[in-house]
Write a protein that holds these residues in place. Sequence first.
Motif, short mmCIF file in Angstrom:
data_model
loop_
_atom_site.label_atom_id
_atom_site.label_comp_id
_atom_site.label_asym_id
_atom_site.label_seq_id
_atom_site.Cartn_x
_atom_site.Cartn_y
_atom_site.Cartn_z
N ALA A 103 0.66 -1.40 -0.43
CA ALA A 103 0.15 0.11 0.28
C ALA A 103 1.18 1.07 -0.01
O ALA A 103 1.05 2.44 -0.51
CB ALA A 103 -0.76 -0.21 1.23
N LEU A 104 1.95 1.56 0.96
CA LEU A 104 2.94 2.22 0.76
C LEU A 104 3.42 2.96 -0.59
O LEU A 104 3.77 3.89 -0.92
CB LEU A 104 3.62 2.69 1.70
CG LEU A 104 3.33 2.21 2.68
CD1 LEU A 104 4.51 2.04 3.98
CD2 LEU A 104 2.96 4.18 3.64
N VAL A 105 4.17 1.37 -1.29
CA VAL A 105 5.24 1.18 -2.52
C VAL A 105 3.40 2.36 -3.67
O VAL A 105 3.65 3.03 -4.43
CB VAL A 105 4.97 0.25 -3.18
CG1 VAL A 105 4.86 0.68 -5.18
CG2 VAL A 105 6.23 -0.33 -3.08
N VAL A 154 14.14 3.21 -2.35
CA VAL A 154 14.10 3.46 -4.03
C VAL A 154 13.26 4.36 -4.82
O VAL A 154 13.80 5.58 -5.17
CB VAL A 154 14.81 2.78 -4.94
CG1 VAL A 154 14.80 2.91 -6.54
CG2 VAL A 154 16.12 1.77 -3.75
N ILE A 155 11.82 4.45 -5.01
CA ILE A 155 11.13 4.96 -5.16
C ILE A 155 10.98 6.18 -4.57
O ILE A 155 10.45 7.66 -5.49
CB ILE A 155 9.67 4.19 -4.95
CG1 ILE A 155 9.48 3.11 -6.37
CG2 ILE A 155 8.72 5.35 -5.60
CD1 ILE A 155 8.39 2.33 -5.83
N ARG A 156 11.35 6.23 -3.42
CA ARG A 156 11.64 7.56 -2.65
C ARG A 156 11.87 8.64 -2.50
O ARG A 156 12.80 9.61 -2.74
CB ARG A 156 11.01 7.22 -0.92
CG ARG A 156 9.27 7.39 -0.24
CD ARG A 156 9.94 6.91 1.47
NE ARG A 156 10.03 8.34 1.77
CZ ARG A 156 8.94 9.27 2.00
NH1 ARG A 156 7.71 9.27 1.86
NH2 ARG A 156 9.22 10.20 2.99
N ILE A 157 13.19 7.55 -3.06
CA ILE A 157 14.85 8.24 -3.27
C ILE A 157 14.12 8.94 -4.45
O ILE A 157 14.51 10.23 -4.93
CB ILE A 157 15.92 7.50 -3.67
CG1 ILE A 157 16.24 6.17 -2.08
CG2 ILE A 157 16.49 8.15 -3.46
CD1 ILE A 157 17.13 6.51 -2.02
N LEU A 158 14.02 7.83 -5.53
CA LEU A 158 13.81 9.09 -6.91
C LEU A 158 12.84 10.30 -6.56
O LEU A 158 12.78 10.80 -7.97
CB LEU A 158 13.09 8.11 -8.10
CG LEU A 158 14.18 6.13 -8.58
CD1 LEU A 158 12.89 6.14 -8.91
CD2 LEU A 158 14.99 6.98 -8.83
N ARG A 159 11.96 10.32 -6.15
CA ARG A 159 10.16 10.69 -6.03
C ARG A 159 11.36 12.30 -5.54
O ARG A 159 11.54 13.43 -5.43
CB ARG A 159 9.29 10.69 -5.02
CG ARG A 159 8.27 11.72 -5.23
CD ARG A 159 7.26 10.94 -4.62
NE ARG A 159 7.50 10.51 -2.85
CZ ARG A 159 7.05 11.85 -2.48
NH1 ARG A 159 7.26 12.72 -2.34
NH2 ARG A 159 7.23 10.95 -0.73
#
Length: 515
Positions: free
Chosen positions: A123-125, A173-178
């Motif tokens: 869900a967080l993804v 990693v998604i958070r890093i990309l964002r």
Amino acid sequence: MARTRTGASTETGTETGTETGTEASTEANTATGPGLVSVAWRPVAAVGGSLTALLLALSGRYGYDADELYFRVAGQHLDWGYVDQPPLVPLLARLQIALFGDTVIAIRVIPALLAGLTVLLAALVARELGGARRAQVLAAVATAVSMFPTAVGHMLHTATVDIPVWVAMSWLVIRILRTGEPRLWLVAGLVGGVGLLAKNLVVLLAIGLVGGILLAGPRRVLRGPHLWAGIGCAALVASPALVWQAAHGWPQLEMAQQIGAIGSTATRVMFLPFQVILIGPLVTPLWVAGLLALFRWPRWRRYRALGVGFLIVAALVVLSAGKVHYAMGCLVTLVAAGCVPAARWTSGVLRRVALVAALAGNGVYTAVAGLPIIPESWLARYPVLGIAQITTKQIGWPELAGQVGAVYRSLPPGERERAVLFGGTYAEAGALARYGPENALPPVYSGHNSLHAFARPADDKTVVIAVNVQPGFTELFDRCEERGRFGLQNEPVLVCHDPKERWSRLWPQLRHISA
């Protein structure tokens, strides 16, 4: 359009572009960050908690999985490593037994909790990719009804830890990309280090994600010291296991070679079909949608590395002939990603009904194929019902101990005093170690994987009751006779007399490493 401090553009109220109606606009107004809405904690926690409760309720059905029997024995011989795995999972087996008792229910508490955690991470993804409440809840439900992730939540397995670790690292990693926040590499490294203590497979994910960023960008997130510091954190956390492997000649490389030799054809030919089988055919459109969206949505251009990373991981698994479930952590992440466009697609009532029906259908598939729902008598009669042996490896172990006990008691008293048990694989050895004391049986030994290093028979033990032995075993004794057959594979139960050499010389010949 709003911009993050790294210059990457985001869409204010992301879900106004993906969902319509009051829900989207309300959540856009409660955004907790650039382009993000609040986490739907209550419904997501309800889904994850329900899955954990269901798994705990079913944990006593059937019996120990073959791997659980091995982890139970390995947990009695705690070390910083084993020839076939790092130390974490045997440690979890030992911890649960110490806390909750030596039962099949006790050894499955942490797996059920980790399954619920995986639901939350999915869900967080979805939320990190711009998903509002509908997308987050959809991701939670889709993960909960996915077959393999839920099946390994029912039992203690290396994949039980591996899957949530992969999803957590992908989320970071998604958070890093964002956001471009480099300090998150340190957190990702710590999570990866924990993963390395459970299974070295997490290295594949790291290669895939970093390779995806190098190929698809944005490469700027790899600059600076933080990525290397994260790698250092992972190595530091996993260092005891890595040092153990180095000191013992890297036996896990031999294990990897054995897996590749066994599964080369199946993996290379059947990798993609098995992704459908293991996640579930009715959830498969979601991970496919997620993969396509990562490549096709302009708004997800900065996350394209995630899609490229999956392709890299899949290629590495196929080329190395790894097991077909090795990329399952990536698939859960892709399912979560696919729930964002799916939430947009379900703006109409009929489409929502169709999606709910698909999820319900996949839930039934998961229950039948991966959970202890089918009566044991049906599995014994129709083994095909146990998809990929997920369920069939959990039945018949007390019966094996009872059958071996009958053979043991049939021996003359003098032979019983000189008798030991031998399991050809860790499954039989683990079952006899667990249920042998209840049947007043002698100690059990095995040459399989790390069991070979735990103990060997004394030289005065000259009678062996052996189950499912390797080819050539009977040639090591003066005489062997079959006393019965056991299990779905019709494995022989042998009584062998008088080893041709002392056990101290014979034991090295019985060592074998295999999956």
